[in-house]
Design an enzyme around this catalytic site. Structure first.
Site, PDB file in Angstrom:
ATOM      1  N   GLY A 147       0.847  -5.702   0.628  1.00 34.00           N
ATOM      2  CA  GLY A 147       0.090  -5.867  -0.607  1.00 34.00           C
ATOM      3  C   GLY A 147       0.932  -6.393  -1.756  1.00 34.00           C
ATOM      4  CB  ALA A 186      -0.922   0.007   1.211  1.00 33.29           C
ATOM      5  CD  GLU A 189      -3.084  -8.707   0.761  1.00 36.54           C
ATOM      6  OE1 GLU A 189      -4.197  -9.277   0.762  1.00 36.54           O
ATOM      7  OE2 GLU A 189      -2.922  -7.515   1.103  1.00 36.54           O
ATOM      8  CD  GLU A 220       0.364  -6.051   5.660  1.00 37.55           C
ATOM      9  OE1 GLU A 220      -0.353  -6.627   4.826  1.00 37.55           O
ATOM     10  OE2 GLU A 220       1.603  -6.131   5.666  1.00 37.55           O
TER      11      GLU A 220
END
Length: 197
Positions: A107, A62, A110, A130
């Site tokens: 992310g 992010a 991910e 995170e």
């Protein structure tokens, strides 16, 4: 300069999605929009799609600087956009490979988990840092990781917020192969892609 571009010059029908959002391919709103539009341009006869970075690392996840200026509604919408992008990657009809060099965090990991295969250089670092801030991998990472490596190992990765090295990621099954150099990794990708019928 485009944040995401398609490059297919290396191999016939092997598509390279090249991410270029300096310094660390943070998942900003403009990056996400460009990424989604680029995925729509993947040729129907693509044999393999390889996701690679043109900047340091694969992706740090992010865009926290951008996120700090968002209200709750905007932040929720952005996480939803990221989730839709990763679902789009997961739905690509041909095999997909995440080419990780340096790091894939939050992310970024991910994103890699949305691909069919993950390969990395031996000095790469992966994890969900995170979670130490009380933020979950909210774009499908918890489910994808659990399906990939099982509940117990996934909990270790998520609950501890540790940054794991490539050998540990290989041992746990998060990545499929590690290589000492990027050249070795690219040679493997080329051979692997040509082996896919």
């Amino acid at each position: 300069m485009d944040e995401i571009k398609i490059n297919s010059k290396y191999l016939d029908n092997v598509i390279f999605i090249e991410m270029n959002n300096p310094p660390v391919n943070a998942l900003s709103t403009s990056f996400l929009d460009d990424f989604s539009k680029t995925l729509d341009k993947i040729p129907v006869d693509a044999k393999v799609v390889v996701f690679k970075s043109l900047v340091k690392g694969f992706s740090a996840g992010a865009d926290l600087k951008e996120r700090s200026h968002m209200n709750d509604e905007s932040a929720i919408n952005t996480v939803s956009d990221i989730g839709r992008l990763f679902q789009k990657i997961e739905s690509i009809s041909c095999p997909t490979i995440a080419r990780i060099e340096g790091f894939a965090l939050g992310g970024g990991l991910e994103l890699a988990l949305s691909c069919d295969f993950r390969v990395a250089t031996s000095d790469s670092i992966l994890g969900f840092p995170e979670t130490s801030l009380g933020i979950i991998p909210g774009a499908g990472g918890t489910q994808r990781l659990t399906r990939l490596i099982g509940l117990s190992k996934a909990k270790e990765w998520i609950f501890t917020a540790k940054r794991f090295d490539a050998p540990k990621a290989l041992q746990d099954g998060v990545i499929d192969k590690i290589f000492n150099t990027s050249e070795q990794m690219d040679h493997f990708i080329e051979k692997f892609a040509t082996d896919i019928k």
